[in-house]
Design a protein around this motif. Structure first.
Motif, short mmCIF file in Angstrom:
data_model
loop_
_atom_site.label_atom_id
_atom_site.label_comp_id
_atom_site.label_asym_id
_atom_site.label_seq_id
_atom_site.Cartn_x
_atom_site.Cartn_y
_atom_site.Cartn_z
N PHE A 175 38.73 38.72 35.58
CA PHE A 175 39.91 39.39 35.04
C PHE A 175 40.74 39.86 36.22
O PHE A 175 40.20 40.42 37.19
CB PHE A 175 39.51 40.58 34.17
N SER A 176 42.03 39.63 36.16
CA SER A 176 42.93 40.09 37.21
C SER A 176 44.03 40.92 36.56
O SER A 176 44.71 40.44 35.65
CB SER A 176 43.55 38.92 37.97
N GLU A 177 44.18 42.12 37.01
CA GLU A 177 45.12 43.06 36.40
C GLU A 177 46.52 42.45 36.29
O GLU A 177 47.12 42.05 37.28
CB GLU A 177 45.18 44.33 37.25
N ASP A 178 47.01 42.36 35.05
CA ASP A 178 48.32 41.80 34.75
C ASP A 178 48.44 40.33 35.12
O ASP A 178 49.54 39.77 35.10
CB ASP A 178 49.44 42.59 35.44
N GLY A 179 47.31 39.67 35.48
CA GLY A 179 47.38 38.29 35.93
C GLY A 179 46.77 37.29 34.98
O GLY A 179 47.47 36.50 34.35
#
Length: 502
Positions: free
Chosen positions: A172-176
């Motif tokens: 998971f990548s923040e806002d990505g």
């Protein structure tokens, strides 16, 4: 849509939800550089043998800043790590923040939990010491569910070079982006957590954040709102007073309401969380929430209020909206309800000042979306407005509030055929500014339509009655009964009576 709450604008996350788990890399000669105390430097992170930042595990911006804003290269040298006789895996970033621990530690720790032996050491990037980490009960619990013991943790305070280290990709990548395996992994952890929970309430739960900060995010005083919700049977809790296990179980077994914030990140542990997150007006929600929801079967609605609202009114609206969600979800699935769009480009809108259906690239003032409901091979088209305003389609006989067609599913889209004369519905490209016509002898591939699913609806007025009548028709096949519920269906249903196109 209710007059008091409105749905937040949704992000386009197409292409950002990836199946499975990310890749895992066995790296040699990796330099780990901790951030200098105070966080004034940028020369920190994981660097390869050429002293370049390993970008797949970097965190460049956002909160908490003391752990982010990393440089692309380093000039530092590191002493040899003293753990060479044991395998080492990178475990992500640990900060003193509940939500970011879920998104920036567990997003990397997934590999350790699934694949590593008890002998494996875990390298964490953190501004906290091991003792500080283990003074936070919620971090202790999350690490325990992930299978990490205190003696396995490495948090260097000087640069170290590792001959060999396993570096998992971020799930998971923040806002990505998000991998579906991220939700799968956290759901597995939740099975351990719920066994420890003592929270036994089932129903609607409100996550209270009574503080000046969170009051500013709500359209009324939260203490008053909590009192009104309690009077309507909603369980009011404060997440900071609950164990991690209780917070996870709440999302697994209840409909959750509350101001948007880190407490809602616990929804990722549930298989199919349901709820309403109240957002501040004029402040876009982080894209991270929708990414997390898209990785599993979440049904969380993000709403805001344009004006200050009486607490009693808001409580009533929230309870009704939360309670009606399951009801409308069933109807939506039954009717395959969706928004009408051109296959290639352009949404279809009802243009109020002209009473026509028109293809546009973007909604304009006075427009509303157009809905399609399907019962068997029959489709019904109408405006997404509580009053069901009448509209006109060129080459059709008269203005109507609901129009019906036979639907044909093609490989690349959907076609709609007039059941009386066999003509096909078509929409010209948006730049031609032409309304919908029903005069085609056949339709080309580029003239087909597509139906975009409806999310988190609130239907009222004549539109609500129409959908309930169509659901009744779908269940029972009783035309007379559906007309008794919604007489506005009469002309639409009559089109099928003498049809030889079925």
């Amino acid at each position: 849509m209710n007059d008091y709450i409105k749905d937040c604008i949704k992000y386009d996350i197409s292409g950002s939800v990836i199946e499975g788990f990310p890749e895992v890399f066995e790296r040699r000669n990796v330099l780990y550089v901790p951030r200098r105390e105070g966080g004034l430097d940028k020369d920190f992170g994981l660097f390869d043998e050429t002293d370049r930042q390993i970008l797949g595990n970097a965190l460049f911006s956002s909160y908490p800043p003391v752990l982010k804003t990393q440089a692309l290269t380093t000039q530092k040298n590191g002493e040899a790590a003293s753990y060479q006789d044991r395998p080492v895996v990178y475990g992500g970033c640990i900060g003193d923040h509940y939500g970011h621990f879920i998104t920036e530690c567990l997003n990397t720790l997934w590999y350790f939990s699934r694949e590593c032996s008890p002998e494996t050491l875990v390298l964490f990037h953190s501004d906290m010491t091991v003792e500080e980490i283990f003074s936070r009960s919620w971090i202790i619990d999350l690490l325990r569910y992930a299978g990490v013991r205190k003696e396995q943790i490495i948090i260097p305070r000087v640069p170290l070079r590792f001959d060999s280290i396993t570096i998992p990709g971020q799930a998971f990548s923040e806002d990505g982006f998000v991998y579906t395996g991220y939700a799968e992994y956290l759901k597995a952890l939740s099975l351990k957590a719920v066994q420890e929970s003592s929270f036994d309430f089932k129903g609607m739960v409100y996550l209270s954040r009574v503080s000046p900060l969170y009051n500013s995010r709500l359209p009324c005083n939260e203490e008053d709102l909590c009192a009104e919700l309690s009077g309507r049977g909603v369980k009011v809790v404060r997440p900071e007073d609950l164990s991690v296990a209780d917070q996870i179980k709440i999302f697994n077994e209840n409909i959750v309401i509350g101001p948007i914030g880190s407490a809602f990140h616990a929804s990722i542990f549930a298989g199919a969380p349901k709820g309403i997150a109240i957002c501040p007006e004029g402040r876009p929600i982080a894209r991270s929430y929708e990414l997390m929801d898209a990785a599993h079967d979440a049904e969380i609605r993000y709403v805001y209020s344009e004006d200050k609202v009486d607490p009693s009114t808001l409580a009533e609206v929230l309870v009704n909206a939360a309670g009606s969600h399951a009801y409308w979800k069933t109807i939506i699935e039954k009717l395959g309800l969706g928004f009408l769009e051109r296959k290639n480009r352009g949404n279809i809108f009802f243009v109020g000042h002209e009473n026509i259906l028109l293809s546009r690239d973007a909604k304009e003032a006075g427009d509303c979306d157009v809905l399609v409901a399907t019962v068997g091979n029959k489709s019904f088209i109408f405006a997404n407005h509580s009053s069901l305003p009448p509209f006109f389609i060129e080459k059709e006989l008269s203005e109507t509030r609901v129009i019906s067609y036979l639907n044909f599913q093609e490989e690349n889209g959907t076609g709609f055929q007039n059941p009386v004369n066999g003509k096909w519905l078509r929409a010209v490209p948006p730049e031609l500014k032409g309304s919908l016509h029903c005069d085609a002898e056949h339709v080309n591939d580029w003239e087909l339509f597509r139906i975009k699913p409806v999310d988190y609806p609130y239907f009222s007025g004549d539109l609500k009655i129409l959908l309930e009548a169509l659901a009744y028709l779908s269940d029972r096949g009783d035309v007379a009964g559906s007309l008794a519920i919604a007489p506005c269906l009469e002309n639409a249903l009559q089109r099928f009576e003498s049809s030889d196109c079925q």
